[in-house]
Design a protein around this motif. Sequence first.
Motif, PDB file in Angstrom:
ATOM      1  N   MET A   1       0.830  -1.202   0.000  1.00 34.65           N
ATOM      2  CA  MET A   1       0.000   0.000   0.000  1.00 34.65           C
ATOM      3  C   MET A   1       0.869   1.258   0.000  1.00 34.65           C
ATOM      4  O   MET A   1       0.551   2.244  -0.650  1.00 34.65           O
ATOM      5  CB  MET A   1      -0.895  -0.028   1.244  1.00 34.65           C
ATOM      6  N   LEU A   2       2.015   1.213   0.714  1.00 31.58           N
ATOM      7  CA  LEU A   2       2.906   2.368   0.770  1.00 31.58           C
ATOM      8  C   LEU A   2       3.505   2.623  -0.607  1.00 31.58           C
ATOM      9  O   LEU A   2       3.595   3.762  -1.070  1.00 31.58           O
ATOM     10  CB  LEU A   2       4.013   2.128   1.805  1.00 31.58           C
ATOM     11  N   LYS A   3       3.867   1.533  -1.287  1.00 27.28           N
ATOM     12  CA  LYS A   3       4.462   1.654  -2.612  1.00 27.28           C
ATOM     13  C   LYS A   3       3.438   2.285  -3.572  1.00 27.28           C
ATOM     14  O   LYS A   3       3.763   3.173  -4.355  1.00 27.28           O
ATOM     15  CB  LYS A   3       4.867   0.258  -3.098  1.00 27.28           C
ATOM     16  N   PHE A   4       2.205   1.826  -3.449  1.00 24.73           N
ATOM     17  CA  PHE A   4       1.113   2.359  -4.259  1.00 24.73           C
ATOM     18  C   PHE A   4       0.972   3.853  -4.022  1.00 24.73           C
ATOM     19  O   PHE A   4       0.886   4.654  -4.947  1.00 24.73           O
ATOM     20  CB  PHE A   4      -0.173   1.613  -3.893  1.00 24.73           C
ATOM     21  N   PHE A   5       1.024   4.228  -2.748  1.00 25.58           N
ATOM     22  CA  PHE A   5       0.886   5.627  -2.368  1.00 25.58           C
ATOM     23  C   PHE A   5       2.011   6.452  -2.985  1.00 25.58           C
ATOM     24  O   PHE A   5       1.773   7.508  -3.570  1.00 25.58           O
ATOM     25  CB  PHE A   5       0.901   5.742  -0.844  1.00 25.58           C
ATOM     26  N   LEU A   6       3.242   5.957  -2.870  1.00 24.04           N
ATOM     27  CA  LEU A   6       4.386   6.725  -3.349  1.00 24.04           C
ATOM     28  C   LEU A   6       4.385   6.853  -4.876  1.00 24.04           C
ATOM     29  O   LEU A   6       4.631   7.939  -5.402  1.00 24.04           O
ATOM     30  CB  LEU A   6       5.694   6.083  -2.864  1.00 24.04           C
ATOM     31  N   THR A   7       4.062   5.756  -5.574  1.00 24.10           N
ATOM     32  CA  THR A   7       4.026   5.854  -7.042  1.00 24.10           C
ATOM     33  C   THR A   7       2.928   6.827  -7.464  1.00 24.10           C
ATOM     34  O   THR A   7       3.124   7.645  -8.356  1.00 24.10           O
ATOM     35  CB  THR A   7       3.729   4.494  -7.717  1.00 24.10           C
ATOM     36  N   ARG A   8       1.803   6.737  -6.795  1.00 16.52           N
ATOM     37  CA  ARG A   8       0.689   7.617  -7.135  1.00 16.52           C
ATOM     38  C   ARG A   8       1.057   9.069  -6.850  1.00 16.52           C
ATOM     39  O   ARG A   8       0.735   9.973  -7.623  1.00 16.52           O
ATOM     40  CB  ARG A   8      -0.549   7.165  -6.346  1.00 16.52           C
ATOM     41  N   LEU A   9       1.789   9.289  -5.745  1.00 14.25           N
ATOM     42  CA  LEU A   9       2.207  10.627  -5.370  1.00 14.25           C
ATOM     43  C   LEU A   9       3.174  11.181  -6.418  1.00 14.25           C
ATOM     44  O   LEU A   9       3.096  12.344  -6.811  1.00 14.25           O
ATOM     45  CB  LEU A   9       2.879  10.590  -3.992  1.00 14.25           C
ATOM     46  N   ALA A  10       4.074  10.317  -6.885  1.00 16.14           N
ATOM     47  CA  ALA A  10       5.070  10.750  -7.869  1.00 16.14           C
ATOM     48  C   ALA A  10       4.398  11.209  -9.171  1.00 16.14           C
ATOM     49  O   ALA A  10       4.849  12.167  -9.797  1.00 16.14           O
ATOM     50  CB  ALA A  10       6.050   9.624  -8.150  1.00 16.14           C
ATOM     51  N   THR A  11       3.317  10.545  -9.540  1.00 17.53           N
ATOM     52  CA  THR A  11       2.651  10.919 -10.793  1.00 17.53           C
ATOM     53  C   THR A  11       1.982  12.285 -10.694  1.00 17.53           C
ATOM     54  O   THR A  11       1.683  12.900 -11.711  1.00 17.53           O
ATOM     55  CB  THR A  11       1.574   9.900 -11.207  1.00 17.53           C
ATOM     56  N   THR A  12       1.757  12.779  -9.470  1.00 12.09           N
ATOM     57  CA  THR A  12       1.104  14.089  -9.358  1.00 12.09           C
ATOM     58  C   THR A  12       2.078  15.226  -9.652  1.00 12.09           C
ATOM     59  O   THR A  12       1.649  16.319  -9.994  1.00 12.09           O
ATOM     60  CB  THR A  12       0.515  14.314  -7.950  1.00 12.09           C
ATOM     61  N   ILE A  13       3.387  14.951  -9.532  1.00 10.84           N
ATOM     62  CA  ILE A  13       4.365  16.039  -9.680  1.00 10.84           C
ATOM     63  C   ILE A  13       4.342  16.669 -11.086  1.00 10.84           C
ATOM     64  O   ILE A  13       4.209  17.897 -11.193  1.00 10.84           O
ATOM     65  CB  ILE A  13       5.770  15.554  -9.269  1.00 10.84           C
ATOM     66  N   PRO A  14       4.417  15.878 -12.171  1.00 12.43           N
ATOM     67  CA  PRO A  14       4.324  16.515 -13.498  1.00 12.43           C
ATOM     68  C   PRO A  14       3.031  17.306 -13.677  1.00 12.43           C
ATOM     69  O   PRO A  14       3.047  18.404 -14.256  1.00 12.43           O
ATOM     70  CB  PRO A  14       4.364  15.341 -14.471  1.00 12.43           C
ATOM     71  N   VAL A  15       1.942  16.758 -13.159  1.00 13.87           N
ATOM     72  CA  VAL A  15       0.658  17.450 -13.282  1.00 13.87           C
ATOM     73  C   VAL A  15       0.727  18.797 -12.566  1.00 13.87           C
ATOM     74  O   VAL A  15       0.287  19.833 -13.082  1.00 13.87           O
ATOM     75  CB  VAL A  15      -0.484  16.591 -12.688  1.00 13.87           C
ATOM     76  N   LEU A  16       1.343  18.773 -11.392  1.00 13.77           N
ATOM     77  CA  LEU A  16       1.448  19.992 -10.599  1.00 13.77           C
ATOM     78  C   LEU A  16       2.252  21.051 -11.354  1.00 13.77           C
ATOM     79  O   LEU A  16       1.887  22.229 -11.398  1.00 13.77           O
ATOM     80  CB  LEU A  16       2.121  19.658  -9.265  1.00 13.77           C
ATOM     81  N   ILE A  17       3.354  20.623 -11.986  1.00 18.37           N
ATOM     82  CA  ILE A  17       4.190  21.575 -12.736  1.00 18.37           C
ATOM     83  C   ILE A  17       3.396  22.179 -13.889  1.00 18.37           C
ATOM     84  O   ILE A  17       3.397  23.390 -14.103  1.00 18.37           O
ATOM     85  CB  ILE A  17       5.466  20.863 -13.245  1.00 18.37           C
ATOM     86  N   LEU A  18       2.666  21.317 -14.571  1.00 14.63           N
ATOM     87  CA  LEU A  18       1.834  21.779 -15.684  1.00 14.63           C
ATOM     88  C   LEU A  18       0.833  22.825 -15.196  1.00 14.63           C
ATOM     89  O   LEU A  18       0.614  23.860 -15.835  1.00 14.63           O
ATOM     90  CB  LEU A  18       1.101  20.569 -16.279  1.00 14.63           C
ATOM     91  N   VAL A  19       0.260  22.514 -14.029  1.00 14.25           N
ATOM     92  CA  VAL A  19      -0.753  23.412 -13.478  1.00 14.25           C
ATOM     93  C   VAL A  19      -0.145  24.780 -13.170  1.00 14.25           C
ATOM     94  O   VAL A  19      -0.767  25.814 -13.424  1.00 14.25           O
ATOM     95  CB  VAL A  19      -1.379  22.778 -12.222  1.00 14.25           C
ATOM     96  N   THR A  20       1.095  24.795 -12.670  1.00  9.77           N
ATOM     97  CA  THR A  20       1.701  26.094 -12.361  1.00  9.77           C
ATOM     98  C   THR A  20       1.876  26.928 -13.629  1.00  9.77           C
ATOM     99  O   THR A  20       1.682  28.135 -13.604  1.00  9.77           O
ATOM    100  CB  THR A  20       3.071  25.938 -11.672  1.00  9.77           C
ATOM    101  N   PHE A  21       2.202  26.254 -14.747  1.00 13.48           N
ATOM    102  CA  PHE A  21       2.277  26.985 -16.026  1.00 13.48           C
ATOM    103  C   PHE A  21       0.944  27.655 -16.311  1.00 13.48           C
ATOM    104  O   PHE A  21       0.876  28.843 -16.636  1.00 13.48           O
ATOM    105  CB  PHE A  21       2.575  26.027 -17.191  1.00 13.48           C
ATOM    106  N   VAL A  22      -0.102  26.854 -16.202  1.00 16.72           N
ATOM    107  CA  VAL A  22      -1.434  27.347 -16.552  1.00 16.72           C
ATOM    108  C   VAL A  22      -1.820  28.504 -15.636  1.00 16.72           C
ATOM    109  O   VAL A  22      -2.276  29.554 -16.091  1.00 16.72           O
ATOM    110  CB  VAL A  22      -2.480  26.211 -16.478  1.00 16.72           C
ATOM    111  N   VAL A  23      -1.593  28.325 -14.334  1.00 20.20           N
ATOM    112  CA  VAL A  23      -1.977  29.361 -13.374  1.00 20.20           C
ATOM    113  C   VAL A  23      -1.212  30.648 -13.663  1.00 20.20           C
ATOM    114  O   VAL A  23      -1.778  31.741 -13.675  1.00 20.20           O
ATOM    115  CB  VAL A  23      -1.702  28.878 -11.929  1.00 20.20           C
ATOM    116  N   PHE A  24       0.080  30.466 -13.935  1.00 16.27           N
ATOM    117  CA  PHE A  24       0.874  31.656 -14.224  1.00 16.27           C
ATOM    118  C   PHE A  24       0.412  32.311 -15.523  1.00 16.27           C
ATOM    119  O   PHE A  24       0.326  33.536 -15.617  1.00 16.27           O
ATOM    120  CB  PHE A  24       2.357  31.286 -14.298  1.00 16.27           C
ATOM    121  N   GLY A  25       0.113  31.443 -16.504  1.00 20.12           N
ATOM    122  CA  GLY A  25      -0.325  31.949 -17.804  1.00 20.12           C
ATOM    123  C   GLY A  25      -1.650  32.693 -17.746  1.00 20.12           C
ATOM    124  O   GLY A  25      -1.952  33.517 -18.602  1.00 20.12           O
TER     125      GLY A  25
END
Lengths: 314, 340
Positions: A1-25
Amino acid sequence: MLKFFLTRLATTIPVLILVTFVVFGLVLLIPGDPAVTIAGPDATVEQVAAVRVRLGLDRPMVVQYWDWITSAASGDLGTSLFTSRPVATSIGDGLPVTIALAATALLISLLIAIPTAIVSALRRGTWLDRVSTIGSSLGIALPSFWLGLMFVLLFSLTLGWLPATGYVPMSRNPGDWLLHIFLPALTLGIAGAAESARQLRGSIIGVLQQDYVRTARAKGLRGRMVIGKHVMKNASVPLVTVLGLQITALLGGAVLVEQIFGVPGLGQVAINAVTTRDIPVIQGVVLVAVVVAMGSNLLVDLTYGYLNPKVRPR
Amino acid sequence: MTAAPTTPTATDTTLEVENLKVDVLTEKGWATVVDGVSFGVARGETLGIVGESGSGKSVTCLAIAGLMPPGQTRVTADTLRLLEHDLTALSPKEMADIRGPKIAMIFQEPMSSLNPAFTVGDQIAEVLRRHEGLSRKESRKRAIELLDRVGVPSPARRALQYPFEFSGGMRQRVMIAIALACNPDVIVADEPTTALDVTVQAQILELLREIQEEHGMSVIFITHDLGVVADVCDRVLVMYAGQIVEGADLAELFADPQHPYMEGLLAAMPRMDNPSDALVSIPGHPPRVGDMPDGCRFHPRCGYATDACRTDSSPLLERVAPGHTTRCLRHPELTLRGSP
């Protein structure tokens, strides 16, 4: 379950970066020049240029973005163009209120939806089921601003049970907090309750026909166990999907409900910022809202993992 | 009833059913799907119930165990006795207390009969917690022992896995472990091997046989596969369109069938010793629920039918020899072909 959590958490990072572009834009998309707004209607071209330099708006976009994102990462979301308060402080004041409101609304909606769905699914086709189906349709159809006003009219003005407006932090007086938050939360939660109840009723009916429910009965388990354990864990999967969508809708709905009931949440901060074109505040609010939404989606995915063992990585 | 089918003496009968009738609610109203079924099962005996799908064999057993959905079903019987319990007089709650320790079920679809959301160990252990009041720890330990008993390798590890991590045969072993958990007096196995590969099927039948020898329980084995019947059953009831049409000891039924339907079933069995024969089948289809033919229900498909079969009221189940009954008007005059 911890591994699942960490992999899932890692996938949010690119999304978060993308979102900052959009917010800034977003700033680029908003009509009007903030420097002009700040400098005032009578300012000369030189004065506007001076303001632009002071705010750093004359620098290249990439530099501005980098500046913004590094500060944001350290918790500094800039300063309001109008009040000169740090954006983080305004958000810090409003966010807990909005989260408390949305969480209470979610709780109320589940407290309504789950029993309603179970009763209607088990008594399918009876008058009880029909009443709850009609209730659900109404709950989905009625706009929350109208419902909110009706609740104020009934519970505050006519019956006098609950205050019509205002907010008391939970830390100051939990009893008063509950009295003040109940009507806004009910208003906000009722549409979600209707939607969840309808979704859950359908999935319970589907699960009741499964062979494993017959197995559970054949084991001699009591009705409460069969429904509460064997049916509900499987029937909850579609409900969780709906809840994930509802959490984001709740944040949006909170803006409206906060206005109706005068609750000093993030919605108030957002509306003030938008009307005054206070860009740092808008950016901060949107960024925080996105992070909250992503966090709730993460939570939904983790819940899937709990409910459906097949989703877990091995 | 002119003659009840082979009913063993009351003392060693674990289950006794007399004149069981089950109606279900269809779109066109109430329809009878099980009509006047009577039988008894002795301790340690394996009773086979054979018939095509829709003959009412599964409904008979679900009704006995109180598992037909209330509201859409009516179950009546003159006698429905499981050990000392009169099942017709029990409340749904009391029925639930009996399911597990007195009567347990194994179902056809091991794929869908286990809950996908719980570990296999938990699904076994919860029966023990429910009926024997064991603690979580004790029940988990017992579940592992049961998995070991039904031949699941490395049971301690497997108990923590979910059904989707098991093969069909292994899942059926888990179902057997669940049924076995509280050491029931009667196990109903509803087509337990139908969904399995032939080799796995043989292993599961062997396991059921071993368990029955160990515990001396009664087994009701529902199947449409006469090969399986020949393999495991002591005595067989043949059902057609909601009625028992023949009942006899295994050897006698195969050697000397007294009902044309049973003769047809035997003729339809593929034979290894004469593979050149084309496959034989009984012409026509069983009647639909709520649309039973007059007279003998089998007459539209029966090669021996006469006008009497078509017009008279449904024939009664008659005794033709000790422990052998048939529901055929013409049984005295017919000489039917058995299985060599």
